[in-house]
Design a protein around this motif. Structure first.
Motif, short mmCIF file in Angstrom:
data_model
loop_
_atom_site.label_atom_id
_atom_site.label_comp_id
_atom_site.label_asym_id
_atom_site.label_seq_id
_atom_site.Cartn_x
_atom_site.Cartn_y
_atom_site.Cartn_z
N ALA A 1 58.12 70.15 -1.64
CA ALA A 1 57.60 70.89 -2.92
C ALA A 1 57.65 72.26 -2.44
N LEU A 2 57.16 73.23 -3.47
CA LEU A 2 57.10 74.59 -3.18
C LEU A 2 55.50 74.84 -2.90
N TYR A 3 55.26 75.21 -1.66
CA TYR A 3 53.80 75.26 -1.39
C TYR A 3 53.30 76.79 -1.66
N TYR A 4 51.92 76.67 -2.17
CA TYR A 4 51.59 78.10 -2.69
C TYR A 4 50.16 78.07 -1.80
N CYS A 5 49.87 79.54 -1.46
CA CYS A 5 48.41 79.77 -0.81
C CYS A 5 47.68 80.51 -2.11
N ARG B 1 37.38 81.60 -0.21
CA ARG B 1 37.99 80.26 -0.08
C ARG B 1 39.30 80.39 -0.10
N MET B 2 40.09 79.61 0.72
CA MET B 2 41.63 79.62 0.77
C MET B 2 42.12 78.14 0.61
N SER B 3 42.88 78.47 -0.03
CA SER B 3 43.51 76.64 -0.30
C SER B 3 45.06 76.77 -0.51
N TRP B 4 45.61 75.44 -0.30
CA TRP B 4 47.18 75.31 -0.31
C TRP B 4 47.37 74.44 -1.62
N TYR B 5 48.31 74.89 -2.20
CA TYR B 5 48.63 73.86 -3.57
C TYR B 5 50.07 73.74 -3.26
N ARG B 6 50.62 72.87 -3.86
CA ARG B 6 52.00 72.68 -3.99
C ARG B 6 52.52 72.04 -5.26
N GLN B 7 53.99 72.21 -5.43
CA GLN B 7 54.34 71.91 -7.08
C GLN B 7 55.77 71.57 -6.54
N ALA B 8 55.96 70.03 -7.05
CA ALA B 8 57.37 69.52 -6.92
C ALA B 8 58.19 69.42 -8.18
N PRO B 9 59.33 69.57 -8.27
CA PRO B 9 60.06 69.35 -9.76
C PRO B 9 59.46 68.33 -10.63
N GLY B 10 59.10 68.84 -11.92
CA GLY B 10 58.81 67.75 -12.75
C GLY B 10 57.18 67.37 -12.75
N LYS B 11 56.54 68.02 -11.58
CA LYS B 11 55.15 67.41 -11.31
C LYS B 11 54.28 68.76 -11.63
N TYR C 1 40.87 67.73 1.45
CA TYR C 1 42.28 67.47 1.37
C TYR C 1 42.51 66.49 0.25
N ALA C 2 43.68 66.47 -0.18
CA ALA C 2 44.28 65.55 -1.24
C ALA C 2 44.26 64.10 -0.50
N ASP C 3 44.04 63.07 -1.04
CA ASP C 3 44.20 61.72 -0.41
C ASP C 3 45.74 61.55 0.13
N SER C 4 46.58 62.05 -0.69
CA SER C 4 47.94 61.94 -0.11
C SER C 4 48.36 62.51 1.25
N VAL C 5 47.64 63.31 1.56
CA VAL C 5 47.70 64.14 2.93
C VAL C 5 46.77 63.96 3.83
N LYS C 6 45.72 63.46 3.50
CA LYS C 6 44.53 63.41 4.59
C LYS C 6 45.22 62.47 5.78
N GLY C 7 44.85 63.05 6.87
CA GLY C 7 45.04 62.55 8.09
C GLY C 7 46.32 62.92 8.83
N ARG C 8 47.23 63.64 7.79
CA ARG C 8 48.51 64.33 8.36
C ARG C 8 48.52 65.50 8.37
N ALA D 1 44.81 71.29 0.07
CA ALA D 1 43.84 71.25 0.91
C ALA D 1 43.14 72.81 0.87
N GLY D 2 41.78 72.65 1.04
CA GLY D 2 41.01 74.05 0.72
C GLY D 2 40.07 74.06 1.93
N ILE D 3 39.83 75.22 2.44
CA ILE D 3 38.73 75.61 3.35
C ILE D 3 37.96 76.71 2.93
N SER D 4 36.67 76.39 3.36
CA SER D 4 35.75 77.58 2.98
C SER D 4 35.78 78.79 3.62
#
Length: 117
Positions: free
Chosen positions: A92-96, A33-43, A60-67, A49-52
């Motif tokens: 944010a810094l986006y991680y795979c 399974r592959m996923s994308w995570y992100r981390q913003a300063p102080g968060k 998808y996280a609700d905050s990015v759904k549709g975008r 998002a994830g994909i099988s």
């Protein structure tokens, strides 16, 4: 050893788009399974998002759904994150990450996404 290398980050104006890519090596890509995570300063780091393993199920996280759209090309050992209608809050810094049996097996180094005018 799981190796993941992200690319495609950068500076973009609000409303713009970016396409991130994560290339994997050192493991059998199509059973993870592959996923994308992100981390913003102080968060805290959050799942974006994830994909099988075969691409049949996405989430998808609700905050990015549709975008944002996650996809993968197993023949190229690559997972993508298409990001449209970007907002400053997406900065944010986006991680795979690669997961199997419910556990993260490896992380990429991260790629910076900055949304600002």
């Amino acid at each position: 050893q799981v190796r993941l290398v992200e690319s495609g980050g950068g500076l973009v104006q609000p409303g713009g788009s970016l396409r991130l890519a994560c290339a994997g090596s050192g493991f059998t890509f199509n059973i993870y399974r592959m996923s994308w995570y992100r981390q913003a300063p102080g968060k805290e780091r959050e799942l974006v998002a994830g994909i099988s393993s075969l691409g049949g199920i996405t989430n998808y996280a609700d905050s990015v759904k549709g975008r944002f759209t996650i996809s993968r090309d197993n023949a190229k050992n690559t997972v993508f994150l298409q990001m449209d209608s970007l907002k400053p809050e997406d900065t944010a810094l986006y991680y795979c990450a690669a997961s199997r049996l419910g556990q993260v097996a490896g992380w990429g180094q991260g790629t910076q996404v900055t949304v600002s005018s």
